[in-house]
Design an enzyme around this catalytic site. Structure first.
Site, PDB file in Angstrom:
ATOM      1  N   GLY A   1      21.090  -4.485  -0.253  1.00  0.00           N
ATOM      2  CA  GLY A   1      20.268  -4.635  -1.452  1.00  0.00           C
ATOM      3  C   GLY A   1      20.882  -5.736  -2.620  1.00  0.00           C
ATOM      4  O   GLY A   1      21.772  -5.906  -2.422  1.00  0.00           O
TER       5      GLY A   1
ATOM      6  N   CYS B   1      27.082  -3.439   3.257  1.00  0.00           N
ATOM      7  CA  CYS B   1      26.874  -4.360   2.191  1.00  0.00           C
ATOM      8  C   CYS B   1      26.670  -3.541   0.835  1.00  0.00           C
ATOM      9  O   CYS B   1      27.410  -2.756   0.623  1.00  0.00           O
ATOM     10  CB  CYS B   1      25.968  -5.377   2.381  1.00  0.00           C
ATOM     11  N   TYR B   2      25.606  -3.629   0.218  1.00  0.00           N
ATOM     12  CA  TYR B   2      25.249  -2.861  -0.819  1.00  0.00           C
ATOM     13  C   TYR B   2      25.638  -1.263  -0.468  1.00  0.00           C
ATOM     14  O   TYR B   2      26.185  -0.835  -1.440  1.00  0.00           O
ATOM     15  CB  TYR B   2      23.917  -2.958  -1.495  1.00  0.00           C
TER      16      TYR B   2
ATOM     17  N   HIS C   1      27.123  -7.766   7.796  1.00  0.00           N
ATOM     18  CA  HIS C   1      25.896  -7.292   8.532  1.00  0.00           C
ATOM     19  C   HIS C   1      25.731  -7.099   9.819  1.00  0.00           C
ATOM     20  O   HIS C   1      25.639  -8.078  10.321  1.00  0.00           O
ATOM     21  CB  HIS C   1      24.776  -8.092   7.855  1.00  0.00           C
TER      22      HIS C   1
ATOM     23  N   GLU D   1      23.483  -5.768  11.735  1.00  0.00           N
ATOM     24  CA  GLU D   1      22.279  -5.758  12.306  1.00  0.00           C
ATOM     25  C   GLU D   1      21.866  -7.096  12.532  1.00  0.00           C
ATOM     26  O   GLU D   1      20.728  -7.360  13.116  1.00  0.00           O
ATOM     27  CB  GLU D   1      21.405  -5.033  11.141  1.00  0.00           C
TER      28      GLU D   1
ATOM     29  N   GLY E   1      -8.385  -7.279  20.458  1.00  0.00           N
ATOM     30  CA  GLY E   1      -7.768  -7.871  21.480  1.00  0.00           C
ATOM     31  C   GLY E   1      -6.135  -8.202  21.376  1.00  0.00           C
ATOM     32  O   GLY E   1      -5.427  -8.836  22.328  1.00  0.00           O
ATOM     33  N   GLY E   2      -5.820  -8.005  20.149  1.00  0.00           N
ATOM     34  CA  GLY E   2      -4.444  -7.988  19.770  1.00  0.00           C
ATOM     35  C   GLY E   2      -3.514  -6.799  20.266  1.00  0.00           C
ATOM     36  O   GLY E   2      -4.135  -5.873  20.914  1.00  0.00           O
ATOM     37  N   VAL E   3      -2.330  -6.961  20.412  1.00  0.00           N
ATOM     38  CA  VAL E   3      -1.336  -6.153  20.945  1.00  0.00           C
ATOM     39  C   VAL E   3      -1.523  -4.526  20.491  1.00  0.00           C
ATOM     40  O   VAL E   3      -1.552  -3.816  21.133  1.00  0.00           O
ATOM     41  CB  VAL E   3      -0.044  -6.537  20.788  1.00  0.00           C
ATOM     42  N   ASP E   4      -1.741  -4.435  19.119  1.00  0.00           N
ATOM     43  CA  ASP E   4      -1.750  -3.320  18.501  1.00  0.00           C
ATOM     44  C   ASP E   4      -2.864  -2.535  18.730  1.00  0.00           C
ATOM     45  O   ASP E   4      -2.845  -1.470  19.275  1.00  0.00           O
ATOM     46  CB  ASP E   4      -1.611  -3.421  16.985  1.00  0.00           C
ATOM     47  N   SER E   5      -4.066  -3.021  18.509  1.00  0.00           N
ATOM     48  CA  SER E   5      -5.113  -2.205  18.780  1.00  0.00           C
ATOM     49  C   SER E   5      -5.454  -1.989  20.378  1.00  0.00           C
ATOM     50  O   SER E   5      -6.051  -0.963  20.810  1.00  0.00           O
ATOM     51  CB  SER E   5      -6.403  -3.023  18.273  1.00  0.00           C
ATOM     52  N   SER E   6      -4.949  -2.948  21.092  1.00  0.00           N
ATOM     53  CA  SER E   6      -5.102  -2.726  22.608  1.00  0.00           C
ATOM     54  C   SER E   6      -4.166  -1.535  23.017  1.00  0.00           C
ATOM     55  O   SER E   6      -4.806  -0.655  23.832  1.00  0.00           O
ATOM     56  CB  SER E   6      -4.559  -4.091  23.356  1.00  0.00           C
TER      57      SER E   6
ATOM     58  N   LYS F   1       6.813  -3.661  16.346  1.00  0.00           N
ATOM     59  CA  LYS F   1       6.313  -4.450  17.045  1.00  0.00           C
ATOM     60  C   LYS F   1       6.758  -4.381  18.488  1.00  0.00           C
ATOM     61  O   LYS F   1       5.927  -4.496  19.525  1.00  0.00           O
ATOM     62  CB  LYS F   1       6.301  -5.819  16.362  1.00  0.00           C
TER      63      LYS F   1
END
Ligand code: XMP
Length: 522
Positions: free
Chosen positions: A68, A95-96, A182, A184, A236-241, A378
């Site tokens: 942070g 880190c923080y 870090h 990650e 037609g995008g990934v999420d709604s499909s 995602k």
């Protein structure tokens, strides 16, 4: 579950994603002293901000304190209570988060004599479960101006860098671990191993897997929805499909999916979406609304007006269909976990008014919203899509803005211009796919400028349009670097576009990063 306590660092969502790669469920929350909201769509049942009482009631296997921008010793710094470290749950401070752990347990944190930023060599000083199997010397990503100068009681330093004598420390008896670097970030060579070691220290079962997520979600949706009627706006995008397919597996014909083709989609996209969804047992309604959108856009050149018109018209079209369908019990939304985390944070200035289905509920008669992807990042949504058997070209689809090609045509939108940008973009995507570089790019597309310039084709003079190609590398889409595409690829694309797309005689490449530019052109 591992709890990620967010102190505002830029890589915090990444921490959660890396933990999840180890098949452990985790949630990101910020710490508050005040009241907390509930959110029944996430496993803990808690909203973004949680207080210490709520943390004590969670069944946790581990806690990670993130980085942070604050200094732990400054007034108003957000700090965990010291009791957090006596819950008998392993804690990793990054880190923080590492400094906060040391500080509240009576160690000392000061401004570092030399602040470190970027790749730095780390040397491990002593045996540690956190560093099991990790090279004694390796590169880590540093980004700090403060450092721990005195350790709390029963802590030992376990790693150092040239300018940071306490680059990692721990109290192994209490399972408390602090790292100044870090893990990650992929620049930290052994970062994945270190996080995986922490997951082992937490004795997690590693059973958060997409196949179980998919089957559990389908069962939960079945129980929740029963015989109810469900409506889903499919882009037609990934999420709604993926959301639509999950629902179709749960409720079959009680699901109606409405796909509005606003005529501003990529080449062949509408047909592809229709074909994919014809394989599922649901009511699929495709609305060809291209003419409606085009007539609203005549003479409009201002980017924000274009966005507003397309967004509003989308709602109107959807509203017309919804009226015909009548009242439904549930409306599906493709909300994903980053939206959940971000909606809890203050939003800065509106640079562009975003168009997505978030505006729809006001216009549809429904009782409840269902958000089956609310827990997923995602890449997990893509994985769920694969589990559900969606084709790879849909699952790995890059982001596409709601207003579509409308904001990739600078100036007025016309049918001819849409065709030009669709054809140029299809060539560009085809060549990127052939070169096999798509996985390294965050987003890449062609846009049509409103510039015309002189060229020569055969023996004749041309006065035609310029296409601009964009390709960016990004992990969060908030900032992005222009990708340094191979000149040979650009050359092939430019030649093909000029030869195959009528009305284009020049191809430009956009080398601007974001900021100062944005990813889209309008
Ligand atoms: P910008 O152009 O703001 O884009 O740098 C950042 C990301 O957001 C996408 N984008 C949108 N997505 N509705 C969406 O759902 C929109 O109105 C919209 N505008 C931009 C853009 O494609 C990029 O991924």
């Amino acid at each position: 579950m591992i709890l990620v306590l967010d102190f505002g660092g830029q890589y915090n969502q990444l921490i959660a994603r890396r933990v999840r790669e180890n098949n452990i469920y985790c949630e990101v929350h910020t710490l508050t002293d005040g009241e907390i909201k509930s959110d029944k769509n996430v496993k803990s049942g808690l909203g973004t901000a949680i207080n210490f009482d709520a943390i004590k009631n969670l069944d946790l296997e581990g806690i990670i304190l993130t980085g942070g921008p604050q200094s732990v010793y400054k007034e108003n710094a957000s700090l965990p209570p010291s009791e957090l470290f006596s819950l008998n749950v392993p804690v990793l401070g990054i880190c923080y988060g590492a400094q906060a752990m040391a500080y509240v347990l009576n160690g000392k944190v000061k401004t570092a004599e030399v602040s470190e930023y970027g790749k730095t060599e780390l040397e491990i000083l002593s045996e540690s479960k956190l560093f099991a199997g990790v090279e004694k010397k390796s590169v880590v990503w540093m980004s700090h101006t403060d450092r721990i100068t005195n350790l709390p009681e029963n802590f030992i330093a376990t790693a150092q860098t040239e300018n940071c004598p306490i680059a990692a420390a721990e109290n192994p008896a209490e399972n408390l671990y602090a790292v100044q670097f870090h893990p990650e970030v992929l620049h930290t060579a052994e970062g994945k191993k270190i996080l995986s070691n922490f997951v082992d220290i937490c004795a997690c079962k590693r059973d958060w897997k997409m196949d179980t997520f998919v089957s559990d979600t389908i069962n939960n949706l079945k129980n929740k929805i029963g015989d109810g009627k469900v409506l889903c706006a499919l882009s037609g995008g990934v999420d709604s499909s993926v959301a639509a397919v999950l629902l179709s597996k749960a409720v079959g014909k009680n699901l109606t999916c409405v796909f509005v083709d606003h005529g501003l989609l990529r080449k062949n996209e509408a047909a592809e979406v229709e074909e994919v969804f014809s394989n599922y047992n649901l009511n699929f309604i495709k609305i060809d609304a291209a003419d409606r959108f085009l007539s609203k856009l005549v003479g409009v050149t201002d980017p924000e007006r274009k966005r507003k018109i397309i967004g509003e018209e989308f709602i109107r079209v959807f509203e017309d269909v919804a009226k015909k369908i009548g009242a439904v019990d549930f409306l599906v939304q493709g909300t994903i976990y980053p939206d959940v985390i971000e909606s809890g944070l203050g939003k800065s200035a509106v640079i562009k008014s975003h168009h997505n289905v978030g505006g729809l509920p006001d216009f549809v008669d429904f009782k409840e919203i269902v958000e089956p992807l609310r827990l997923l990042f995602k890449d997990e949504v893509r994985q769920a899509g694969r589990e559900l058997g969606l084709p790879e070209n849909l699952v790995s689809r890059q982001p596409f803005p709601g207003p579509g090609l409308g904001i990739r045509i600078i100036g007025e939108v016309t049918a001819e211009k849409i065709k030009i940008v669709q054809d140029a973009d299809a060539i560009y995507r085809e060549e990127i796919a052939k070169a096999g570089i798509a996985p390294q790019l965050g987003q890449y597309f062609a846009a049509l400028t409103n510039m015309r310039s002189v060229g020569v084709m055969g023996d004749g003079r041309t006065y035609d349009s310029a296409i601009v190609l964009r390709a960016v590398m990004t992990s969060d889409f908030m900032t992005a670097e222009a990708a340094q595409l191979d000149w040979n690829i650009l050359n092939i694309v430019a030649n093909r576009i000029v030869n195959e797309v009528k009305g284009v005689n020049r191809v430009l490449y956009d080398c601007t990063s974001k900021p100062p530019a944005t990813i889209e052109f309008e």
